[in-house]
Design an enzyme around this catalytic site. Structure first.
Site, PDB file in Angstrom:
ATOM      1  N   SER A  50       0.662  -1.133  -0.013  1.00  0.00           N
ATOM      2  CA  SER A  50       0.115   0.111   0.018  1.00  0.00           C
ATOM      3  C   SER A  50       0.949   1.296  -0.128  1.00  0.00           C
ATOM      4  CB  SER A  50      -0.787   0.018   1.262  1.00  0.00           C
ATOM      5  OG  SER A  50      -0.185   0.202   2.360  1.00  0.00           O
ATOM      6  N   ASP A  85      -0.993  -1.728  -4.148  1.00  0.00           N
ATOM      7  CA  ASP A  85      -2.441  -1.722  -3.858  1.00  0.00           C
ATOM      8  C   ASP A  85      -3.006  -0.464  -3.297  1.00  0.00           C
ATOM      9  OD1 ASP A  85      -4.814  -3.286  -2.742  1.00  0.00           O
ATOM     10  OD2 ASP A  85      -3.811  -3.258  -0.662  1.00  0.00           O
ATOM     11  N   GLU A 136     -10.955   0.077  -9.576  1.00  0.00           N
ATOM     12  CA  GLU A 136     -11.973  -0.048  -8.577  1.00  0.00           C
ATOM     13  C   GLU A 136     -13.143   0.621  -9.118  1.00  0.00           C
ATOM     14  OE1 GLU A 136     -12.955   0.665  -3.734  1.00  0.00           O
ATOM     15  OE2 GLU A 136     -10.740  -0.178  -4.483  1.00  0.00           O
ATOM     16  N   ASN A 229      -7.514 -10.227  -1.778  1.00  0.00           N
ATOM     17  CA  ASN A 229      -6.734  -9.539  -0.959  1.00  0.00           C
ATOM     18  C   ASN A 229      -6.739  -9.876   0.665  1.00  0.00           C
ATOM     19  OD1 ASN A 229      -6.448  -8.109  -3.284  1.00  0.00           O
ATOM     20  ND2 ASN A 229      -6.281  -6.359  -2.599  1.00  0.00           N
ATOM     21  N   ILE A 230      -5.539 -10.044   0.989  1.00  0.00           N
ATOM     22  CA  ILE A 230      -5.361 -10.558   2.361  1.00  0.00           C
ATOM     23  C   ILE A 230      -4.387  -9.589   3.247  1.00  0.00           C
ATOM     24  CG2 ILE A 230      -4.757 -12.358   4.161  1.00  0.00           C
ATOM     25  CD1 ILE A 230      -7.196 -13.013   2.723  1.00  0.00           C
ATOM     26  N   ASN A 231      -4.521  -9.012   4.295  1.00  0.00           N
ATOM     27  CA  ASN A 231      -3.639  -8.257   4.918  1.00  0.00           C
ATOM     28  C   ASN A 231      -3.925  -8.505   6.470  1.00  0.00           C
ATOM     29  OD1 ASN A 231      -1.464  -6.516   5.863  1.00  0.00           O
ATOM     30  ND2 ASN A 231      -2.398  -4.378   5.153  1.00  0.00           N
TER      31      ASN A 231
END
Length: 287
Positions: A50, A85, A136, A229-231
C-alpha cells in the site's frame, strides 16, 4: 525467477473458478514469509504494498528491490506479481516507472467521469510497458491508508465502462470492508456479484478478504472472484504469536530479545496463515 504481470494468472483463475492470493507486505519478515509460503505450496502469488506501507518501508523502488532480492536469495521459482495496492494517480504512475509488474489505480473516491479518465490514462501508460492494471468501482468499506469507504455496492453500468477501458482486473464493492468485520455485518451481496460477473469477463477482485467467512469467499470465487486481498489476517496472526512469545517470557530467556528470535514466531504465523489461505482459495500448483 523475475516478476510476472498478473494477466495470464488471473485470467486463468477466472476461467478455472479458483483464486490467487494477494498478500500485503509490511516489512522484511512479511516479505520472506509470503514468499516462503508460496514456494512451499508451489503456487503463484501476488505481493502488494500500500502507499502507507511503502512510505514506512522507504519508497516504492526499495520495496520492489527488497522483494526481488529476497526472491533471488531464497531461490524462489514460483511466479510472483509485484503490485501496488490502492494507489492514487501519482502512486500508480510512480510504480509504473519503478518497474512494478502490476498496479492498482483506486479512483473510487473521485467523480466517476474523472475516475474513468484517469483509469484510461493509467491503462495506456501501464500496458505500454506490459504492466497489469487493477481499477476499482464502488467503494470498499473500512479504511485503507486514510481512505474511508462506506462499502456501497458497485454500479453494474459503471463497472462495464471501467472494464471496457481494458483493465486487467476489477475491484468491486459487494459489501466487503477493510479491517475487522463488525458483528452486525450483513455479509457479501451475492446478487450484485452475479450481476457483475454476468456483465463482464474481467477477473474480479475481493478486497477486505480477511475476516469474511470462508464459505462466503469460496462461493464468491465460484462466481467470478479471481483475486482475494489479504492483510489484516496476517497482521492478527503475527500479533498473536508475538504476544504469546513475550507473555511466556521467552524474550527474557538467554538472548530471546534478539529481534531475529523475537520476530520468528510471528513470521512463522504469517507463513502458516498464507499457506492455509492458499489451500481454501483453491490455487493450483505450478506445473
Amino acid at each position: 525467477m523475475s516478476f510476472v504481470n498478473g494477466n495470464e494468472i488471473f485470467t486463468a483463475a477466472r476461467q478455472g473458478h479458483y483464486a490467487v492470493g494477494a498478500f500485503n507486505t509490511n516489512n522484511l519478515e512479511w516479505t520472506r514469509a509470503i514468499l516462503k509460503a508460496a514456494q512451499e505450496k508451489n503456487t503463484p502469488v501476488l505481493i502488494q504494498v500500500s502507499m502507507g506501507a511503502a512510505k514506512y518501508m522507504g519508497d516504492y523502488k526499495l520495496v520492489k528491490t527488497l522483494v526481488e532480492e529476497e526472491m533471488r536469495v531464497m531461490g524462489i521459482t514460483v511466479p510472483v506479481v509485484m503490485h501496488l495496492d490502492h494507489g492514487n494517480y501519482e502512486a500508480a504512475k510512480a510504480c509504473i516507472e519503478a518497474g512494478y509488474t502490476s498496479v492498482m489505480f483506486d479512483g473510487h473516491d473521485l467523480p466517476f467521469e474523472e475516475n474513468l479518465a484517469k483509469t484510461k490514462e493509467i491503462v495506456e501508460l501501464a500496458h505500454a510497458k506490459g504492466i497489469s492494471v487493477e481499477a476499482e468501482v464502488g467503494s470498499i468499506g473500512g479504511e485503507e491508508d486514510g481512505i474511508i469507504g462506506a462499502g456501497e455496492l458497485a454500479d453494474v453500468e459503471e463497472a462495464k465502462q471501467i472494464a471496457a477501458l481494458g483493465v486487467d482486473y476489477l475491484a468491486c464493492g459487494i459489501g466487503n470492508i477493510h479491517g475487522k468485520y463488525p458483528e452486525n455485518w450483513q455479509g457479501l451481496n451475492f446478487d450484485r456479484l452475479k450481476e457483475l460477473a454476468d456483465a463482464i469477463d474481467t477477473p474480479l477482485v475481493l478486497h477486505g478478504g480477511s475476516g469474511i467467512p470462508q464459505e462466503q469467499v469460496v462461493k464468491a470465487i465460484k462466481m467470478g472472484i479471481s483475486k482475494v486481498n489479504i492483510n489484516t489476517e496476517c497482521q492478527l496472526a503475527f500479533a498473536d504469536a508475538t504476544r504469546k512469545y513475550v507473555e511466556a517470557g521467552k524474550d527474557l530467556e538467554g538472548k530471546g530479545y534478539d529481534p531475529r528470535k523475537l520476530l520468528a514466531p510471528g513470521t512463522q504465523a504469517i507463513v502458516d496463515t498464507v499457506k492455509e489461505i492458499i489451500d481454501w482459495l483453491g490455487t493450483p500448483a505450478v506445473k
